[in-house]
Design an enzyme around this catalytic site. Structure first.
Site, PDB file in Angstrom:
ATOM      1  N   ASP A 135       0.871  -1.175   0.000  1.00 38.47           N
ATOM      2  CA  ASP A 135       0.000   0.000   0.000  1.00 38.47           C
ATOM      3  C   ASP A 135       0.909   1.227   0.000  1.00 38.47           C
ATOM      4  OD1 ASP A 135      -2.237   1.485  -0.014  1.00 38.47           O
ATOM      5  OD2 ASP A 135      -3.020   0.797   1.914  1.00 38.47           O
ATOM      6  N   SER A 136       0.378   2.337  -0.474  1.00 40.51           N
ATOM      7  CA  SER A 136       1.206   3.531  -0.605  1.00 40.51           C
ATOM      8  C   SER A 136       1.589   4.124   0.752  1.00 40.51           C
ATOM      9  CB  SER A 136       0.464   4.580  -1.420  1.00 40.51           C
ATOM     10  OG  SER A 136      -0.714   4.989  -0.734  1.00 40.51           O
ATOM     11  N   ASP A 158      -7.842  -7.356   2.807  1.00 44.22           N
ATOM     12  CA  ASP A 158      -6.735  -7.229   3.760  1.00 44.22           C
ATOM     13  C   ASP A 158      -7.254  -6.494   4.979  1.00 44.22           C
ATOM     14  OD1 ASP A 158      -6.451  -4.519   2.156  1.00 44.22           O
ATOM     15  OD2 ASP A 158      -5.364  -4.263   4.036  1.00 44.22           O
TER      16      ASP A 158
END
Ligand code: ZN
Length: 380
Positions: free
Chosen positions: A86-87, A272
């Site tokens: 994820d960023s 997630d």
């Protein structure tokens, strides 16, 4: 391939350089390159195929130079499964909005100070992609601008437009990284769909992401409403609007009944969530009901129950957490032993509980991939 019109179709996969992962799947949270209390061998034992890491946190520590020197994140973690990164934008942007520091969110990216050392960091769409190439992630999620559930229509519009522009910049950075690194297996590029509760904005966002070459789609914003219920209609809209062979990342969605509920729409989901691992460390364990073999799954809480291992009643129960579970914990240990370990605060308690909760989730996903029916306990 599958679509909302064909919810029971099978064979949908997330193709990665570390194997094809059958969907739907569940990714445990490995923010800082570890799933707390268990190692990567444990993850394989309980049937985990992929983990979710946070690119920003890893860029801070251990740092990308150290990851590169180790030969990439897979080598560093000793993990041969897939890594989705994820960023890190969600954590930063939601904190800035909460603090009212929206002026730090600009067209080019986000500026913030790390809470523990005050160090100034600038998060840009291009930098976030570069980080994820350095990690050698299998799936890279572009930076997006997430709003809060109470934000105005004007803010939702601005956030959507910014997310689209940022994705276009991310795509350029992605193409540049592919050329510069001559990457044989570049990561899959995922765009996050923003738009709040406005279906028109959500549609505009999906169309723009498709046009810019998104290969997967994340559900941005808040997956649950104020009552804690799933924003089902919005998920249904995104499932309908996106290409029928594209994986859908239900970011942060993890309650068992929500997984069942969303799989009624399509099986393209990649879930997630911190729920199974965090709950495990708090002694909140998951068990299928004894008649799960005949009962099957339903989009309510009827197919499972929580075992609160701290409860005194478990002190004398010479039975596993879940009678049908094949995890290392249930095969070897009783509730009484686990209760004792939690009582004396032995670190083993967290590990055994995490192994069990993760296996509950991988069994649930096996059932969902099989069409929602039960599967016998065989893997181990
Ligand atoms: Zn178990």
């Amino acid at each position: 391939m599958t679509s909302v019109d064909d919810p029971v179709a099978s064979g949908v996969c997330l193709e990665t350089a570390h194997g094809a992962i059958a969907l739907p799947t569940f990714l445990p949270d490995a923010t800082r390159a570890s799933v707390r209390t268990v190692d990567t061998l444990d993850l394989r034992t309980v049937g985990i195929d992929a983990v979710m890491v946070n690119a920003m946190h890893l860029a801070q520590r251990p740092g990308l130079r150290n990851v590169r020197q180790a030969g990439g994140l897979h080598r560093l973690m000793a993990w041969d499964g897939a890594i989705v990164s994820d960023s890190g934008g969600f954590q930063v942007l939601s904190l800035l909005r909460k603090q009212g520091k929206t002026s730090s969110i600009r067209a080019g990216g986000v500026t913030f100070r790390e809470p523990d050392n005050g160090k100034k960091t600038v998060l840009t769409p291009g930098k976030v992609i570069e980080w994820q190439f350095s990690l050698k992630s299998d799936v890279a999620i572009a930076l997006d601008d997430c709003t809060g559930p109470d934000d105005s229509a004007a803010e939702q519009l601005a956030s959507t437009e910014r997310t689209i522009r940022w994705f276009q910049q991310a795509r350029k950075a992605y193409d540049l990284q592919c050329r510069q690194r001559r990457e044989a297996d570049p990561p899959l590029l995922v765009g996050v769909v923003q738009g709040g509760a406005d279906p028109t904005l959500r549609e505009r966002c999906v169309d723009a992401l498709v046009e810019s070459g998104a290969q997967g789609f994340g559900f941005g914003g808040w997956p649950l409403n104020a009552a804690g219920e799933l924003e089902f209609d919005m998920f249904a809209l995104i499932a309908r609007l996106t290409p029928s062979n594209a994986p859908l990342f239900a970011l942060g969605v993890g309650r068992p009944e929500h997984l069942v509920s969303l799989c009624q729409l399509t099986r393209r989901w990649v879930f997630d969530c911190t729920i199974p691992t965090r709950d495990a460390r708090h002694g909140r364990l998951y068990a299928f009901v004894p008649d799960i073999a005949t009962r099957g799954l339903t989009p309510d809480r009827g197919f499972y129950r929580n075992v609160y291992i701290h409860d005194e009643e478990n002190a004398r129960v010479d039975e596993p957490i879940c009678a049908t579970c094949d995890c290392p914990t249930c095969r070897r240990y009783s509730r009484a032993y686990l209760h004792h370990l939690f009582r004396v605060r032995d670190g083993l308690a967290d590990r055994l509980a995490t192994l069990h909760n993760l296996r509950f989730y991988t069994r649930l996903l096996e059932m969902l991939r099989a069409g929602g029916g039960p599967v016998p306990a065989t893997a181990g």
